[in-house]
Structures are given as structure tokens and as C-alpha cells.
Design a protein around this motif. Structure first.
Motif, PDB file in Angstrom:
ATOM      1  N   ARG A 382       0.814  -1.834   0.383  1.00 47.69           N
ATOM      2  CA  ARG A 382      -0.069   0.405   0.361  1.00 47.69           C
ATOM      3  C   ARG A 382       0.838   1.458   0.130  1.00 47.69           C
ATOM      4  O   ARG A 382       0.661   2.389  -0.806  1.00 47.69           O
ATOM      5  CB  ARG A 382      -0.929  -0.185   0.904  1.00 47.69           C
ATOM      6  CG  ARG A 382      -2.045   1.243   1.650  1.00 47.69           C
ATOM      7  CD  ARG A 382      -3.317   0.385   2.655  1.00 47.69           C
ATOM      8  NE  ARG A 382      -3.824  -0.082   2.652  1.00 47.69           N
ATOM      9  CZ  ARG A 382      -4.781  -0.275   1.250  1.00 47.69           C
ATOM     10  NH1 ARG A 382      -5.150   0.866   0.604  1.00 47.69           N
ATOM     11  NH2 ARG A 382      -5.200  -1.848   1.446  1.00 47.69           N
ATOM     12  N   ALA A 383       1.954   1.548   1.237  1.00 51.45           N
ATOM     13  CA  ALA A 383       3.135   2.247   0.783  1.00 51.45           C
ATOM     14  C   ALA A 383       3.471   2.721  -0.445  1.00 51.45           C
ATOM     15  O   ALA A 383       3.662   3.789  -0.655  1.00 51.45           O
ATOM     16  CB  ALA A 383       3.877   1.849   2.070  1.00 51.45           C
ATOM     17  N   HIS A 384       4.565   1.149  -1.342  1.00 50.99           N
ATOM     18  CA  HIS A 384       4.699   1.930  -2.342  1.00 50.99           C
ATOM     19  C   HIS A 384       3.721   1.870  -3.662  1.00 50.99           C
ATOM     20  O   HIS A 384       3.601   3.259  -4.419  1.00 50.99           O
ATOM     21  CB  HIS A 384       5.741   0.410  -2.681  1.00 50.99           C
ATOM     22  CG  HIS A 384       6.725   0.150  -2.172  1.00 50.99           C
ATOM     23  ND1 HIS A 384       7.626   1.188  -1.558  1.00 50.99           N
ATOM     24  CD2 HIS A 384       7.273  -1.050  -1.514  1.00 50.99           C
ATOM     25  CE1 HIS A 384       8.311   0.716  -1.244  1.00 50.99           C
ATOM     26  NE2 HIS A 384       8.164  -0.247  -0.280  1.00 50.99           N
ATOM     27  N   LEU A 385       2.195   1.882  -3.670  1.00 53.06           N
ATOM     28  CA  LEU A 385       0.878   2.278  -4.727  1.00 53.06           C
ATOM     29  C   LEU A 385       1.025   3.695  -4.292  1.00 53.06           C
ATOM     30  O   LEU A 385       0.333   4.057  -5.257  1.00 53.06           O
ATOM     31  CB  LEU A 385       0.071   1.185  -4.531  1.00 53.06           C
ATOM     32  CG  LEU A 385       0.410   0.227  -4.958  1.00 53.06           C
ATOM     33  CD1 LEU A 385      -1.102  -1.141  -4.372  1.00 53.06           C
ATOM     34  CD2 LEU A 385       0.370  -0.074  -6.585  1.00 53.06           C
ATOM     35  N   GLN A 386       0.909   4.045  -2.982  1.00 56.97           N
ATOM     36  CA  GLN A 386       0.692   5.314  -2.607  1.00 56.97           C
ATOM     37  C   GLN A 386       1.778   6.288  -3.197  1.00 56.97           C
ATOM     38  O   GLN A 386       1.167   7.067  -3.944  1.00 56.97           O
ATOM     39  CB  GLN A 386       0.838   5.312  -0.982  1.00 56.97           C
ATOM     40  CG  GLN A 386      -1.469   4.727  -0.956  1.00 56.97           C
ATOM     41  CD  GLN A 386      -0.759   4.839   0.830  1.00 56.97           C
ATOM     42  OE1 GLN A 386       0.032   4.609   1.993  1.00 56.97           O
ATOM     43  NE2 GLN A 386      -2.318   4.730   1.504  1.00 56.97           N
ATOM     44  N   GLN A 387       3.410   5.556  -3.058  1.00 60.76           N
ATOM     45  CA  GLN A 387       4.027   6.900  -4.072  1.00 60.76           C
ATOM     46  C   GLN A 387       3.645   6.662  -5.111  1.00 60.76           C
ATOM     47  O   GLN A 387       4.535   7.699  -5.694  1.00 60.76           O
ATOM     48  CB  GLN A 387       5.045   6.083  -3.251  1.00 60.76           C
ATOM     49  CG  GLN A 387       5.627   6.085  -1.620  1.00 60.76           C
ATOM     50  CD  GLN A 387       6.983   5.342  -1.283  1.00 60.76           C
ATOM     51  OE1 GLN A 387       7.467   4.620  -2.029  1.00 60.76           O
ATOM     52  NE2 GLN A 387       6.788   5.447   0.330  1.00 60.76           N
ATOM     53  N   CYS A 388       3.201   5.886  -5.355  1.00 62.61           N
ATOM     54  CA  CYS A 388       3.454   5.381  -6.974  1.00 62.61           C
ATOM     55  C   CYS A 388       2.913   6.679  -7.168  1.00 62.61           C
ATOM     56  O   CYS A 388       2.340   6.718  -8.506  1.00 62.61           O
ATOM     57  CB  CYS A 388       3.111   3.748  -8.115  1.00 62.61           C
ATOM     58  SG  CYS A 388       2.813   4.001  -9.241  1.00 62.61           S
ATOM     59  N   VAL A 389       1.437   6.383  -7.390  1.00 63.68           N
ATOM     60  CA  VAL A 389       0.081   7.076  -7.515  1.00 63.68           C
ATOM     61  C   VAL A 389       0.667   8.499  -7.314  1.00 63.68           C
ATOM     62  O   VAL A 389      -0.255   9.968  -8.490  1.00 63.68           O
ATOM     63  CB  VAL A 389      -1.203   7.326  -6.853  1.00 63.68           C
ATOM     64  CG1 VAL A 389      -2.445   7.796  -6.810  1.00 63.68           C
ATOM     65  CG2 VAL A 389      -2.013   5.310  -7.261  1.00 63.68           C
ATOM     66  N   ALA A 390       1.258   9.304  -6.251  1.00 60.55           N
ATOM     67  CA  ALA A 390       1.530  10.525  -5.936  1.00 60.55           C
ATOM     68  C   ALA A 390       2.770  10.758  -7.179  1.00 60.55           C
ATOM     69  O   ALA A 390       3.126  12.284  -7.888  1.00 60.55           O
ATOM     70  CB  ALA A 390       2.393  10.546  -4.718  1.00 60.55           C
ATOM     71  N   ALA A 391       3.756  10.266  -7.557  1.00 57.52           N
ATOM     72  CA  ALA A 391       4.859  10.093  -8.760  1.00 57.52           C
ATOM     73  C   ALA A 391       3.899  10.067 -10.162  1.00 57.52           C
ATOM     74  O   ALA A 391       4.826  11.175 -10.414  1.00 57.52           O
ATOM     75  CB  ALA A 391       5.550   9.124  -8.477  1.00 57.52           C
ATOM     76  N   LEU A 392       2.870   9.980 -10.652  1.00 51.88           N
ATOM     77  CA  LEU A 392       1.964  10.142 -11.626  1.00 51.88           C
ATOM     78  C   LEU A 392       1.815  11.095 -11.058  1.00 51.88           C
ATOM     79  O   LEU A 392       1.415  11.513 -12.854  1.00 51.88           O
ATOM     80  CB  LEU A 392       1.135   8.569 -11.878  1.00 51.88           C
ATOM     81  CG  LEU A 392       1.337   7.728 -12.102  1.00 51.88           C
ATOM     82  CD1 LEU A 392       0.896   6.116 -12.070  1.00 51.88           C
ATOM     83  CD2 LEU A 392       2.221   7.200 -12.916  1.00 51.88           C
ATOM     84  N   ALA A 393       0.991  11.804 -10.524  1.00 46.85           N
ATOM     85  CA  ALA A 393      -0.031  13.085  -9.999  1.00 46.85           C
ATOM     86  C   ALA A 393       1.617  13.918 -10.606  1.00 46.85           C
ATOM     87  O   ALA A 393       1.437  15.037 -11.466  1.00 46.85           O
ATOM     88  CB  ALA A 393       0.547  12.986  -8.581  1.00 46.85           C
ATOM     89  N   GLN A 394       2.824  13.345 -10.180  1.00 49.48           N
ATOM     90  CA  GLN A 394       3.769  15.217 -10.720  1.00 49.48           C
ATOM     91  C   GLN A 394       3.875  14.696 -11.789  1.00 49.48           C
ATOM     92  O   GLN A 394       4.211  16.252 -12.367  1.00 49.48           O
ATOM     93  CB  GLN A 394       5.101  14.420 -10.163  1.00 49.48           C
ATOM     94  CG  GLN A 394       6.529  15.108  -9.985  1.00 49.48           C
ATOM     95  CD  GLN A 394       7.747  14.066  -9.295  1.00 49.48           C
ATOM     96  OE1 GLN A 394       7.855  13.644  -8.601  1.00 49.48           O
ATOM     97  NE2 GLN A 394       9.214  14.535 -10.148  1.00 49.48           N
TER      98      GLN A 394
END
Length: 441
Positions: A382-394
């Protein structure tokens, strides 16, 4: 290995009965099955031999001593076989975690979820996302490096925009799973709460079928949390009995009440136990009393969720039969209350119906591990996927202003996803660039 069997190894993947001897071949230690798995067709991808021997302590000790006397042989470290399988590419990191969960599974639903993850369902989902991200990153970097040479087709970035939006939406849907997979893996937190002397400890003892908690007619007997693990219809439950909720001058009991409210706040499901002998005979007044009591028990929650609790009306054996039947009918008709179960921990009356309702609630909280898309099972996923979603928002933020920063967002997303699967390879990005655009052909 042949020296321990007085003969050559059997044909690959064929079990043969052999005498297993000491290293000098003088003494027979046991008779068992020997299997030979030549590389790369083994669990670790290396040459492997399996001895299937009898399970007595003396037999196991003798065979281990014989193996230890072979030059270059040593016992495997904890998890070493699985680590070697991962390093050889036989298992992805999610499959390794699935194997660990399968080994430690205690209920049927846990076994099913672990087996599905070990078979690669979750890993294939993440690998598919990873492949799409690699393509997006390759196309963005190709546009940055080669667009001025007119080697890149028009509309490449528009295709990346579409892919990123779709991936971000998929990941966000995957994250909105109400933590069902994690809950199934670690157990549903079910808390028994209510006023003193309502029969909370009796309910705990009845459910776990042993005297786990002290039961006494004296109010305030339970001071601390009493926990036990249960299997409810194949689903894991961590059941907690708590101190009765009341104001008390006793400092120890006040601490018990504080801990009880803290545990209710953390609960996945709360069993609010009420002494039904104290309810009023008028149905509407009884409903009002129960709603007030519910708010008192659930007051520690920021947003009291009555859909995450069951009302357990205990001590039905103390009511005359006519009143008990009337109360049962009235509780079935009223609205505005969570599911109501009328039981007696003394006579076990109504217990089977209560277990059916409890099983249904736990199943809803965990979901079906075999249906639908595979669910998250680890907090680190979950933590890594949340980072992944935030990076795509970037990427989306910087797409029109700074393409290099946008590309870095996709790269960070790919890295976060790779930390789940254990596979991140920069060379694959270059392969896609040259393959998709034939640069330097």
C-alpha cells in the motif's frame, strides 16, 4: 549425494525408494524416497536432491549428521532456499510473500488468499502496470532526446498522457479495497464492549469454548484486555474482551475503561453487549435506550459506524418466554439499529443465529479471496502504491511546463512499483526506446 544412497541418483523428477546410509556407506539410517531435480528445473534453479524420510527424531538427527559430514555441505539459513529462488528469477517478491503467508495460514480463507498470491496473480497485475510504465517512460525520454531530429512520431506524449491517467485510476481503485486483503492476512479485530455485568466475558468464553476470561457477578471484574484468536467460518478473528464502560473512582478500573475505548476505536467490528433484562418493555423506548447506549460505546470513534457493529442482547434466559419472544419480534421490526442478536451465554440459546450473523459480517470485512481482482495483502504494498500514484500526479503537474520533471515522476512511479515486485531494470527502458522507434537502425 550418491554416497548416501549406495547407488547413482534416480532419473530427474522420479521418486525411487533407496536405503539412506551414513557418509561411509556402512550403516543404513533409513529407507526413504529420493528425488533428483537438475538445474534449472528446481525450486531454486540449482541442482537439488530431496530425501523423503520417516519423521522420527532419531532418524532426522542421523540423516542430518550424515549430510553434515559431506564436504561443502551446510544447513541452509532461514529462508535461504526461497531467497535463492527469488535471486534466480523463479519467484517474484509478491510470490515469496505469498509463500510465507501460505506457510503461516491458520484458516481456510487465509490459505486461499496466500495460494492465489503465491501463484502470481498479484505479481502479474503489478508486472503489467510496470510494463506500461516502462513504455510511458521510454516514450517520454525518447521525445526529450530525439524529437528535434524528427525521429519521434507526433502524438507520442498524448498517448503517454492517456496511459498515465488510466494507470493512476486503476491504482487508485486498487487502493480503495477497504484493506480487505490486509485484514484477512492479519485477522479481523473484533472487540466485545458494553456496560459492566452485561456478560461480555461470558460471551468471550462461549465463543472460544474455554474459560479465557474470569466471570464474576461483581461489576468491574475485567480490568485489562483479554485476547484470543478464533476461526469463524474459515476467517481469522482476533477477539478482545474489554473492561465494562462506566465511571469509577478506582484508578485501575479507569485505566481499563480507557484501554477499552481505545480498542473500540481500533476495531474492525464491535460487539456491543447489553443485558436485555434491563431493557424497557415498550419497543420504541427500548430502541431509544439501545441507540443511546450505542453512541456511548462508540463515542471514542471519530465517526461512529453502526454498520461496523452488532448489538448482542444477552441474558435472554432471565426473561419470561412471552417477553423474550415479544422482544425478539420487536427488534426484528425496528429500523435505525445495527443487526440485533438475542442470546443467552448461559443456555446457548440464539448462539447459532448469532454466529451466522457474525460470520456474515466478518466475511464482508475480508471479502472473497478468490473472486475479483487480487487485493493488497501487505502494508508495504500500500505504501509503495501510494508513492506510485503521487509520482504519476507529479507527471501530470509538470507535463506542460517541465518535461524532464514529468519524466522523473514516471521514473519514480516505476521505482515504487519495482520495490513491490523486487524488479527494476533500467536496461529495459532503453530496449523499448530502440524497439518502438527503431532509433539508430
Amino acid at each position: 549425494m550418491a554416497g548416501l544412497t549406495r547407488s547413482s541418483l534416480p532419473p530427474p523428477r522420479k521418486a525411487l525408494l533407496r536405503c539412506i546410509t551414513d557418509a561411509k556407506g556402512k550403516e543404513v539410517l533409513d529407507r526413504g524416497l529420493v528425488l533428483w531435480f537438475p538445474a534449472p528445473h528446481s525450486f531454486t534453479g540449482e541442482d537439488s536432491v530431496e530425501f523423503h524420510i520417516h519423521g522420527g527424531t532419531a532418524v532426522i538427527t542421523a540423516v542430518l549428521q550424515a549430510l553434515g559430514s559431506v564436504p561443502g555441505m551446510r544447513p541452509a539459513e532461514a529462508g535461504e532456499f526461497t531467497r535463492r529462488a527469488f535471486q534466480a528469477g523463479k519467484l517474484g517478491l509478491t510470490e515469496v510473500e505469498g509463500l510465507g503467508d501460505l506457510i503461516h495460514a491458520e484458516t481456510e480463507a487465509q490459505r486461499r488468499q496466500a495460494l492465489r498470491q503465491m501463484s502470481g496473480d498479484l505479481g502479474r497485475l503489478y508486472q503489467n502496470w510496470s510494463h506500461k510504465l516502462k513504455r510511458c517512460l521510454a516514450h517520454v525520454e525518447a521525445f526529450i532526446d530525439f524529437s528535434e531530429d524528427e525521429l519521434i512520431e507526433d502524438g507520442v506524449l498524448n498517448q503517454v498522457d492517456t496511459s498515465v491517467c488510466h494507470l493512476q485510476a486503476e491504482m487508485e481503485r486498487h487502493l480503495k479495497d477497504e484493506r480487505k486483503g490486509e485484514r484477512l492476512r492479519s485477522g479481523v479485530q473484533v472487540v466485545i464492549a458494553g456496560a459492566t455485568n452485561a456478560g461480555k466475558s461470558s460471551l468471550l468464553n462461549t465463543l472460544c469454548q474455554r474459560p479465557a476470561a474470569i466471570v464474576s457477578p461483581m461489576a468491574g471484574t475485567t480490568r485489562d484486555i483479554v485476547e484470543t484468536a478464533l476461526d469463524i467460518g474459515g476467517f481469522p478473528v482476533l477477539l478482545s474482551d474489554t473492561a465494562g464502560l462506566r465511571d469509577s473512582p478506582d484508578v485501575v478500573e479507569r485505566e481499563g475503561v480507557r484501554r477499552a475505548r481505545e480498542r473500540v476505536e481500533q476495531a474492525d467490528l464491535t460487539l456491543v453487549v447489553v443485558d436485555c433484562a434491563h431493557l424497557l418493555t415498550d419497543a420504541q423506548q427500548a430502541v431509544d435506550v439501545l441507540q443511546t447506549h450505542l453512541m456511548c460505546v462508540l463515542s471514542s470513534q471519530e465517526q461512529p459506524e453502526t454498520d461496523r457493529c452488532l448489538l448482542v442482547l444477552n441474558k435472554s434466559d432471565l426473561l419470561p418466554e412471552c417477553e423474550r419472544q415479544k422482544l425478539d419480534r420487536e427488534m426484528r421490526r425496528v429500523s435505525g439499529l445495527p443487526p440485533v442478536c438475542l442470546i443467552s451465554c448461559h443456555t446457548n440459546d440464539g448462539l447459532q443465529d448469532f454466529l451466522t450473523v457474525l460470520h456474515s459480517s466478518v466475511k464482508t470485512l475480508c471479502g472473497d479471496p478468490l473472486s475479483g481482482a487480487p487485493t493488497l495483502t501487505q502494508a508495504r504494498h500500500r505504501a509503495h502504491l501510494q508513492q506510485c500514484v503521487a509520482a504519476l500526479a507529479q507527471y501530470k503537474r509538470h507535463r506542460d511546463t517541465d518535461l524532464a520533471l514529468a519524466a522523473e515522476g514516471v521514473r519514480l512511479a516505476l521505482t515504487s512499483l519495482g520495490r513491490i515486485t523486487g524488479r527494476v531494470a533500467a536496461e529495459e527502458i532503453l530496449d523499448i526506446i530502440f524497439k518502438d522507434f527503431c532509433i539508430g537502425k
